[in-house]
Write a protein that holds these residues in place. Structure first.
Motif, PDB file in Angstrom:
ATOM      1  N   TYR A 235      35.101  83.049  43.962  1.00 38.95           N
ATOM      2  CA  TYR A 235      35.447  82.875  45.374  1.00 38.95           C
ATOM      3  C   TYR A 235      35.637  84.233  46.026  1.00 38.95           C
ATOM      4  CZ  TYR A 235      40.389  84.259  45.405  1.00 38.95           C
ATOM      5  OH  TYR A 235      41.562  84.987  45.380  1.00 38.95           O
ATOM      6  N   ALA A 236      35.596  84.253  47.360  1.00 42.88           N
ATOM      7  CA  ALA A 236      35.838  85.461  48.149  1.00 42.88           C
ATOM      8  C   ALA A 236      37.119  85.276  48.940  1.00 42.88           C
ATOM      9  CB  ALA A 236      34.671  85.729  49.090  1.00 42.88           C
ATOM     10  N   ASP A 237      37.995  86.277  48.872  1.00 39.91           N
ATOM     11  CA  ASP A 237      39.298  86.204  49.530  1.00 39.91           C
ATOM     12  C   ASP A 237      39.423  87.325  50.551  1.00 39.91           C
ATOM     13  OD1 ASP A 237      41.890  85.368  50.097  1.00 39.91           O
ATOM     14  OD2 ASP A 237      42.508  85.321  48.000  1.00 39.91           O
ATOM     15  N   MET A 238      40.027  87.021  51.683  1.00 36.08           N
ATOM     16  CA  MET A 238      40.347  88.014  52.704  1.00 36.08           C
ATOM     17  C   MET A 238      41.790  87.784  53.137  1.00 36.08           C
ATOM     18  SD  MET A 238      39.033  88.443  56.644  1.00 36.08           S
ATOM     19  CE  MET A 238      37.284  88.561  56.349  1.00 36.08           C
ATOM     20  N   TYR A 239      42.658  88.765  52.864  1.00 33.63           N
ATOM     21  CA  TYR A 239      44.067  88.616  53.236  1.00 33.63           C
ATOM     22  C   TYR A 239      44.712  89.990  53.229  1.00 33.63           C
ATOM     23  CZ  TYR A 239      47.744  85.234  54.228  1.00 33.63           C
ATOM     24  OH  TYR A 239      48.688  84.464  54.863  1.00 33.63           O
TER      25      TYR A 239
ATOM     26  N   ALA B 186      39.118  91.272  49.434  1.00 35.92           N
ATOM     27  CA  ALA B 186      39.079  92.223  50.551  1.00 35.92           C
ATOM     28  C   ALA B 186      40.390  92.174  51.308  1.00 35.92           C
ATOM     29  CB  ALA B 186      37.916  91.907  51.486  1.00 35.92           C
ATOM     30  N   ARG B 187      40.835  93.339  51.744  1.00 34.47           N
ATOM     31  CA  ARG B 187      42.015  93.445  52.590  1.00 34.47           C
ATOM     32  C   ARG B 187      41.575  93.150  54.022  1.00 34.47           C
ATOM     33  NH1 ARG B 187      45.538  94.639  56.842  1.00 34.47           N
ATOM     34  NH2 ARG B 187      47.345  95.820  56.156  1.00 34.47           N
ATOM     35  N   GLY B 188      42.025  92.024  54.581  1.00 38.97           N
ATOM     36  CA  GLY B 188      41.668  91.697  55.949  1.00 38.97           C
ATOM     37  C   GLY B 188      42.330  92.664  56.913  1.00 38.97           C
ATOM     38  N   MET B 189      41.516  93.306  57.753  1.00 33.57           N
ATOM     39  CA  MET B 189      42.033  94.377  58.615  1.00 33.57           C
ATOM     40  C   MET B 189      41.937  94.002  60.086  1.00 33.57           C
ATOM     41  SD  MET B 189      40.579  97.806  56.731  1.00 33.57           S
ATOM     42  CE  MET B 189      38.839  97.355  56.859  1.00 33.57           C
ATOM     43  N   ILE B 190      43.075  94.065  60.760  1.00 33.14           N
ATOM     44  CA  ILE B 190      43.161  93.861  62.198  1.00 33.14           C
ATOM     45  C   ILE B 190      43.557  95.191  62.826  1.00 33.14           C
ATOM     46  CG2 ILE B 190      44.459  92.698  64.031  1.00 33.14           C
ATOM     47  CD1 ILE B 190      44.738  90.305  62.125  1.00 33.14           C
ATOM     48  N   ALA B 191      42.889  95.588  63.882  1.00 30.18           N
ATOM     49  CA  ALA B 191      43.192  96.872  64.520  1.00 30.18           C
ATOM     50  C   ALA B 191      43.271  96.674  66.019  1.00 30.18           C
ATOM     51  CB  ALA B 191      42.133  97.906  64.167  1.00 30.18           C
ATOM     52  N   MET B 192      44.402  96.195  66.493  1.00 26.79           N
ATOM     53  CA  MET B 192      44.581  95.965  67.918  1.00 26.79           C
ATOM     54  C   MET B 192      45.104  97.210  68.636  1.00 26.79           C
ATOM     55  SD  MET B 192      43.423  92.992  67.899  1.00 26.79           S
ATOM     56  CE  MET B 192      43.700  92.399  69.564  1.00 26.79           C
ATOM     57  N   ASP B 193      45.304  98.303  67.885  1.00 26.75           N
ATOM     58  CA  ASP B 193      45.724  99.570  68.475  1.00 26.75           C
ATOM     59  C   ASP B 193      44.881 100.686  67.872  1.00 26.75           C
ATOM     60  OD1 ASP B 193      46.862 100.357  65.908  1.00 26.75           O
ATOM     61  OD2 ASP B 193      48.516  98.997  66.378  1.00 26.75           O
TER      62      ASP B 193
ATOM     63  N   ASN C 249      45.894 103.175  66.003  1.00 26.37           N
ATOM     64  CA  ASN C 249      46.392 103.709  64.735  1.00 26.37           C
ATOM     65  C   ASN C 249      46.081 102.735  63.612  1.00 26.37           C
ATOM     66  OD1 ASN C 249      47.697 105.129  62.756  1.00 26.37           O
ATOM     67  ND2 ASN C 249      49.749 104.449  63.365  1.00 26.37           N
ATOM     68  N   TYR C 250      44.920 102.884  63.017  1.00 19.91           N
ATOM     69  CA  TYR C 250      44.496 101.954  61.968  1.00 19.91           C
ATOM     70  C   TYR C 250      44.214 102.657  60.644  1.00 19.91           C
ATOM     71  CZ  TYR C 250      40.061 103.597  63.991  1.00 19.91           C
ATOM     72  OH  TYR C 250      39.042 104.366  64.484  1.00 19.91           O
ATOM     73  N   SER C 251      44.600 103.896  60.507  1.00 21.12           N
ATOM     74  CA  SER C 251      44.272 104.657  59.294  1.00 21.12           C
ATOM     75  C   SER C 251      44.908 104.047  58.047  1.00 21.12           C
ATOM     76  CB  SER C 251      44.702 106.110  59.438  1.00 21.12           C
ATOM     77  OG  SER C 251      46.100 106.193  59.677  1.00 21.12           O
ATOM     78  N   ASP C 252      46.090 103.434  58.204  1.00 20.53           N
ATOM     79  CA  ASP C 252      46.747 102.844  57.034  1.00 20.53           C
ATOM     80  C   ASP C 252      45.937 101.684  56.478  1.00 20.53           C
ATOM     81  OD1 ASP C 252      47.258 101.372  59.353  1.00 20.53           O
ATOM     82  OD2 ASP C 252      49.197 100.636  58.604  1.00 20.53           O
TER      83      ASP C 252
ATOM     84  N   PRO D 136      35.161  90.422  65.205  1.00 26.09           N
ATOM     85  CA  PRO D 136      34.852  91.247  66.382  1.00 26.09           C
ATOM     86  C   PRO D 136      35.989  91.287  67.396  1.00 26.09           C
ATOM     87  CG  PRO D 136      32.948  89.923  65.784  1.00 26.09           C
ATOM     88  CD  PRO D 136      34.079  89.451  64.916  1.00 26.09           C
ATOM     89  N   TYR D 137      36.682  90.142  67.614  1.00 23.28           N
ATOM     90  CA  TYR D 137      37.699  90.106  68.659  1.00 23.28           C
ATOM     91  C   TYR D 137      39.013  90.763  68.249  1.00 23.28           C
ATOM     92  CZ  TYR D 137      39.284  85.851  66.194  1.00 23.28           C
ATOM     93  OH  TYR D 137      39.705  84.950  65.239  1.00 23.28           O
ATOM     94  N   MET D 138      39.173  91.112  66.996  1.00 25.92           N
ATOM     95  CA  MET D 138      40.391  91.796  66.550  1.00 25.92           C
ATOM     96  C   MET D 138      40.134  93.217  66.075  1.00 25.92           C
ATOM     97  SD  MET D 138      42.843  88.988  64.707  1.00 25.92           S
ATOM     98  CE  MET D 138      43.677  87.735  65.682  1.00 25.92           C
TER      99      MET D 138
END
Length: 431
Positions: free
Chosen positions: A118-122, A142-149, A151-154, A183-185
């Protein structure tokens, strides 16, 4: 191990057929199919598969395992209300312990219903990787990544470290991906950074794409393009391997872009998309454009069930209704999506997805000696239209028996269920 007295399914040119013979497993590989000599059998454990049909393990191409703690917590709401008003507030209160127990519950459910990969995103993916390693499951994480600002380097660094720590771990059962959430996040600069990271580390990209009409409108209003075109402008499809979850709302222009994808494809999640009222992918249009399609459940917080046999039924039914054509997709097409093509989309097609000599021994055994499988006119149709996850008798992953005669061998099922129930109750009390 030798699997004897059973029958197994093989696929050639998209057509599945039943073969009779033994399956010789050595280490984690299918060593031989057919007649096994006494000399070859010496020292091997015998697994009696009389009355069973052996299949390649099912591949669930898109999942969010900790969301099992929120199964049927937020039903009968549109996607954005479901996500923003119920799911995200609850997920923000989850602890690492909660996520581990939710992941274990999902893994138990998947194994018991025949999923072997299976494939996991969280988030907190080290915790989920530990659960996968202990369960015996094969996982693409996979680490699900949201970047609403800005500062997303972490998040970029967390993804980099996940790949470095876990890619190829657990005897190769764990692989990794880079996962900008959607795309929207994700703003353009962040998407470009994610694409560059995937290329640098030589791993696939995994994202949600064109799941709802609202998403399409949001991207159109903000960027003047469709979600597919938005990804294209960020270089998402330039010499990359992509796992694209959902793919419900595409234009003709989108399909022309996706036709250029050479590695990866769409993971269709029919139950979740129907339950949330998102619509259904036009799989015939995707196939006409040569776009690979696999199956996924999405998370149990939306789909409620992780049974890929249910997804197979739903995928077939919905295409027949969408096109008013009972021949729209055959059972052979659907079973291929759930196994061979799903494995290829995750980049694992050389190792799993079919039963072949030299491939990994990821196998499931279906108990065919039941009233709903009699008579067996067409075994592939029975599997797609009549079978359910509860019909899976035994599961082998990477050459190891992880479930035998419905008993999980890599985890204490009662303990997993009890602890997940306790975590879910505690989580809701903290809201």
């Amino acid at each position: 191990m030798i699997i004897k007295r059973g029958h197994y399914l093989q696929v050639e040119d998209g057509v599945w057929s039943v073969q009779k013979g033994d399956i010789l497993i050595e280490g984690n590989v299918v060593k031989k199919l057919g007649e096994v000599t006494e000399r070859e059998a010496a020292g091997h454990e015998v697994f009696d598969a009389a009355g069973m049909l052996v299949l390649p393990g099912l591949v669930n191409g898109h999942q969010h395992t900790p969301m099992s703690l929120l199964r049927c917590y937020s039903d009968d709401l549109p996607l954005m209300d479901w996500l923003n008003k119920k799911m995200l507030p609850a997920e923000m209160k989850m602890t690492s312990e909660d996520r581990y127990k939710g992941a274990m519950l999902s893994l138990a459910e998947m194994i018991k219903s025949g999923t072997t990969t299976y494939a996991d995103m969280y988030i907190d993916m080290d915790t989920i990787a530990e659960a996968v390693a202990s369960s015996g499951m094969r996982g693409a994480l996979a680490r699900g990544m949201i970047a609403m600002d800005a500062n997303y380097s972490d998040r970029i660094e967390e993804s980099r470290q996940l790949v470095k720590r876990w890619n190829g771990a657990a005897n190769g059962r764990i692989t990794t991906m880079i996962a900008p959430h959607s795309p929207y996040m994700c703003p353009p600069d962040f998407l470009k950074a994610a694409v560059e990271l995937a290329k640098e580390l030589n791993v696939p990209l995994h994202t949600h794409l064109a799941e709802t009409a609202d998403e399409r409108q949001m991207i159109q209003d903000k960027y003047g393009s469709s979600p597919v075109q938005y990804l294209q402008e960020a270089g998402f499809f330039e010499d990359t391997h992509v796992v694209l979850a959902h793919g419900v709302h595409f234009t003709a222009e989108d399909l022309e872009v996706l036709q250029q994808v050479k590695r990866g494809g769409i993971i269709h999640n029919p139950v979740s998309n129907a339950k949330l009222g998102c619509g259904t992918s036009d799989l015939l249009a995707l196939r006409r454009h040569g776009i690979a399609v696999g199956l996924g459940t999405d998370g149990p917080g939306s789909a409620s069930t992780l049974d890929l046999f249910m997804e197979m039924k739903a995928a077939a039914w919905m295409q027949k209704l969408l096109h008013s054509d009972a021949s729209a997709l055959s059972s052979h097409d659907i079973l291929t999506m759930a196994t061979k093509t799903g494995a290829e989309i995750l980049g694992l097609g050389n190792d799993i997805g079919t039963i072949e000599e030299g491939k990994k021994a990821d196998l499931i055994m279906i108990n065919m000696n039941q009233p709903h499988f009699i008579p067996a006119h067409e075994p592939t149709s029975l599997l797609v239209y009549a079978a359910a996850g509860q019909d899976v008798d035994s599961v082998i992953i990477d050459g190891e028996v992880v479930m035998k005669h419905r008993e999980l061998l890599t985890m204490d099922e009662e303990k997993v269920m009890f602890e997940a129930q306790q975590s879910a109750a505690s989580l809701l009390n903290r809201l």
